[in-house]
Design a protein around this motif. Structure first.
Motif, PDB file in Angstrom:
ATOM      1  N   TYR A 100       6.002 -10.740  -1.909  1.00 47.24           N
ATOM      2  CA  TYR A 100       5.717 -10.043  -0.656  1.00 47.24           C
ATOM      3  C   TYR A 100       6.708  -8.910  -0.439  1.00 47.24           C
ATOM      4  O   TYR A 100       7.919  -9.098  -0.601  1.00 47.24           O
ATOM      5  N   CYS A 106       5.505  -4.138   8.719  1.00 46.74           N
ATOM      6  CA  CYS A 106       6.019  -5.487   8.960  1.00 46.74           C
ATOM      7  C   CYS A 106       7.473  -5.474   9.393  1.00 46.74           C
ATOM      8  O   CYS A 106       8.144  -6.498   9.336  1.00 46.74           O
ATOM      9  N   ILE A 155       4.867 -17.223   6.457  1.00 49.55           N
ATOM     10  CA  ILE A 155       4.152 -16.764   5.263  1.00 49.55           C
ATOM     11  C   ILE A 155       4.782 -17.336   4.002  1.00 49.55           C
ATOM     12  O   ILE A 155       4.087 -17.840   3.102  1.00 49.55           O
ATOM     13  N   ASP A 168      -1.302 -15.019   1.794  1.00 57.45           N
ATOM     14  CA  ASP A 168      -2.015 -13.809   2.197  1.00 57.45           C
ATOM     15  C   ASP A 168      -2.909 -14.067   3.407  1.00 57.45           C
ATOM     16  O   ASP A 168      -3.069 -13.201   4.265  1.00 57.45           O
ATOM     17  N   HIS A 171      -0.763 -13.992   6.286  1.00 55.14           N
ATOM     18  CA  HIS A 171      -0.326 -12.608   6.464  1.00 55.14           C
ATOM     19  C   HIS A 171      -1.392 -11.774   7.171  1.00 55.14           C
ATOM     20  O   HIS A 171      -1.076 -10.891   7.988  1.00 55.14           O
TER      21      HIS A 171
END
Length: 209
Positions: A100, A106, A155, A168, A171
């Motif tokens: 990630y 983010c 996550i 994901d 996410h």
């Protein structure tokens, strides 16, 4: 109008947005007078939070991304005993089960703006003293970081146990996008708790009999 023209020539739409807000505010003042402008200033000022500042505050986003990645790495390794490797703003599993990148979106910048709006409303609606307002404003960045760390930790933990695809899924917001609200949980409860601690109590002296 002049500010809008300047924004047009320098290709800065934000200046045109500010010009639009100031123009509407000025027209309202012409129609209803100075008292109206004074009374409507604070709610009108809140419209500033509608202006997109993402690229303007780009120098702030990278340190936030790096800090969040470091905090998540430390919590995973020392508290959760999850072996996570960090390379800059990238978090990954040593066995490449997941990977990630803490992107600019983010970095907590969205929650930073939303939390700033909530803190501004709370500070001016419930407190009269500037030191109490400043105390609430000081919590904006820490709460934004805490919320983003919570989201990243969720996550990573999900990806650690169930793989990249499930990570994901979290996410992307999970069922109905409800997990995208995770960054706001620490913010809402943090501001409520801070407001309770800073609460101004009207303690009037009692008359002695």
């Amino acid at each position: 109008m002049l500010l809008h023209v300047v924004g047009y020539f320098v290709q800065q739409p934000r200046l045109s947005i500010v010009a639009l807000l100031l123009g509407i505010y000025g027209l309202m003042g012409m129609a209803w007078g100075r008292d109206w402008m004074r009374n409507i200033f604070f709610p009108f000022f809140l419209l500033v939070f509608l202006i997109p500042f993402s690229t303007v505050i780009e120098p702030v986003t990278f340190p936030l991304r790096l800090l969040c990645a470091k905090i998540v790495e430390g919590i995973c390794q020392t508290v959760l005993t999850i072996d996570v490797l960090r390379e800059g703003t990238t978090l990954k599993d040593p066995a490449n089960k997941y990977h990630y990148e803490v992107a600019a979106a983010c970095s907590g910048i969205r929650s930073l703006v939303a939390i700033g709006l909530m803190a501004t409303v709370g500070a001016f609606m419930y407190f009269k003293q500037w030191r109490r307002r400043a105390a609430l404003f000081a919590l904006i960045i820490p709460l934004a970081i805490a919320g983003n760390v919570l989201r990243l930790l969720t996550i990573i933990v999900v990806a650690e146990f169930w793989g990249q695809s499930w990570g994901d899924y979290v996410h992307e917001g999970g069922p109905g996008g409800i997990l995208s609200l995770l960054p706001y949980v620490p913010a809402i409860f943090g501001l409520m708790y801070a407001g309770r601690l800073l609460e101004e109590k009207n303690t009037l002296p009692t008359k002695s009999k």
